[in-house]
Design a protein around this motif. Structure first.
Motif, PDB file in Angstrom:
ATOM      1  N   GLN A 121      60.567 -22.173 106.399  1.00 51.19           N
ATOM      2  CA  GLN A 121      61.879 -22.229 107.030  1.00 51.19           C
ATOM      3  C   GLN A 121      62.792 -23.227 106.327  1.00 51.19           C
ATOM      4  O   GLN A 121      63.964 -22.941 106.062  1.00 51.19           O
ATOM      5  CB  GLN A 121      61.748 -22.605 108.512  1.00 51.19           C
ATOM      6  CG  GLN A 121      63.090 -22.628 109.240  1.00 51.19           C
ATOM      7  CD  GLN A 121      62.940 -22.918 110.734  1.00 51.19           C
ATOM      8  OE1 GLN A 121      61.834 -22.919 111.263  1.00 51.19           O
ATOM      9  NE2 GLN A 121      64.055 -23.164 111.408  1.00 51.19           N
ATOM     10  N   SER A 172      63.881 -21.832 103.014  1.00 53.97           N
ATOM     11  CA  SER A 172      64.815 -20.733 103.221  1.00 53.97           C
ATOM     12  C   SER A 172      66.221 -21.276 103.456  1.00 53.97           C
ATOM     13  O   SER A 172      67.207 -20.753 102.917  1.00 53.97           O
ATOM     14  CB  SER A 172      64.355 -19.881 104.404  1.00 53.97           C
ATOM     15  OG  SER A 172      65.239 -18.807 104.614  1.00 53.97           O
ATOM     16  N   GLY A 177      66.066 -15.479 102.280  1.00 52.87           N
ATOM     17  CA  GLY A 177      65.182 -15.170 103.393  1.00 52.87           C
ATOM     18  C   GLY A 177      63.751 -15.647 103.192  1.00 52.87           C
ATOM     19  O   GLY A 177      63.322 -15.974 102.075  1.00 52.87           O
ATOM     20  N   ALA A 178      63.020 -15.664 104.287  1.00 53.23           N
ATOM     21  CA  ALA A 178      61.639 -16.146 104.270  1.00 53.23           C
ATOM     22  C   ALA A 178      60.743 -15.293 103.384  1.00 53.23           C
ATOM     23  O   ALA A 178      59.839 -15.808 102.722  1.00 53.23           O
ATOM     24  CB  ALA A 178      61.089 -16.187 105.701  1.00 53.23           C
ATOM     25  N   THR A 179      60.986 -13.985 103.350  1.00 56.93           N
ATOM     26  CA  THR A 179      60.151 -13.100 102.527  1.00 56.93           C
ATOM     27  C   THR A 179      60.272 -13.461 101.055  1.00 56.93           C
ATOM     28  O   THR A 179      59.266 -13.524 100.332  1.00 56.93           O
ATOM     29  CB  THR A 179      60.547 -11.635 102.741  1.00 56.93           C
ATOM     30  OG1 THR A 179      60.347 -11.279 104.111  1.00 56.93           O
ATOM     31  CG2 THR A 179      59.712 -10.719 101.860  1.00 56.93           C
TER      32      THR A 179
END
Length: 238
Positions: free
Chosen positions: A43, A46, A52-54
């Motif tokens: 997090q 990010s 994004g987290a991905t």
């Protein structure tokens, strides 16, 4: 209904975001912005890199493969640690690999190699000392280009790939040490000039000797600055 072109565009965007996150994370690890053994929380990263987290997870997985990040079950990711033993082993290995490339460059380098070597040294010698983040970035780029130019005449993509990998690993240690108080100052301009002069003179033995001395001096300063004076004659035995 989602079209194939839309799907392809989405996949391309995802790859771009992952690549961007990878490059930013890698740069921050190599420069020491992200410290050895620092926890890498998805997090937080990010938010830091605005992706994004991905993309962050995929970038971290790639960095695990590169040996710059470690992954632990149930604990997530952290920046790979540094150690005296690894730096000494890294320095020995880098010397051996780069001396091989250097001997080939001296034997096979053409006029373009000579011209590129001269211009890269000139650019490096005119780069200001890295006393600020902006100057550090410019000097680091010129420094990398010079060391690559010295070896480029070897005409071996695989050797150059290995040399770049070892360079990155070594730079990480040097940058971590530079962030410690009391880092030593040295006359790197003279060291680089000696290396260039020996290579231009096609004196492989002298060039390899200068290269070895240059890398060991960097290692010794790094060990003293970054590891609380743990550098000993035994550790630095060549």
């Amino acid at each position: 209904m989602v079209t194939s072109s839309a799907t392809a565009l989405s996949a391309s965007t995802a790859r771009s975001l992952t690549s961007m996150a990878f490059e930013q994370l890698r740069a921050d690890i190599l420069t020491g912005e992200l410290r050895p053994e620092e926890r890498l929380r998805i997090q937080g990263l990010s938010e830091r890199y605005k992706v994004g987290a991905t993309a962050i997870r995929e970038a971290l997985s790639r960095l695990v493969t590169d040996g710059l990040v470690e992954s632990e079950d149930q604990r997530g990711f952290c920046v790979a640690p540094v150690s005296v033993d690894e730096l000494v082993d890294l320095t020995r290995t880098r010397i051996q690999v780069e001396q091989l490339a250097l001997r080939q460059a001296v034997a096979q380098g053409d006029i373009d190699w000579e011209s590129n070597l001269l211009s890269s040294f000139h650019r490096l010698s005119r780069s200001e000392a890295p006393s600020s983040p902006e100057k550090h970035a410019a000097w680091t780029t010129a420094h990398r280009q010079f060391h690559e130019a010295v070896l480029a005449g070897c005409r071996s993509p695989w050797l150059m790939r290995l040399c770049r990998l070892l360079y990155d690993k070594s730079e990480r240690y040097r940058n971590v040490a530079e962030r410690q108080p009391g880092s030593q100052v040295r006359d790197v301009d003279t060291e680089h000039r000696r290396l260039m002069d020996a290579a231009m003179a096609r004196d492989a033995e002298s060039a390899c000797k200068v290269l070895e001395e240059h890398f060991w001096q960097t290692a010794e300063i790094t060990l003293k600055a970054g590891f609380g004076g743990q550098a000993t004659r035994k550790k630095l035995a060549r």
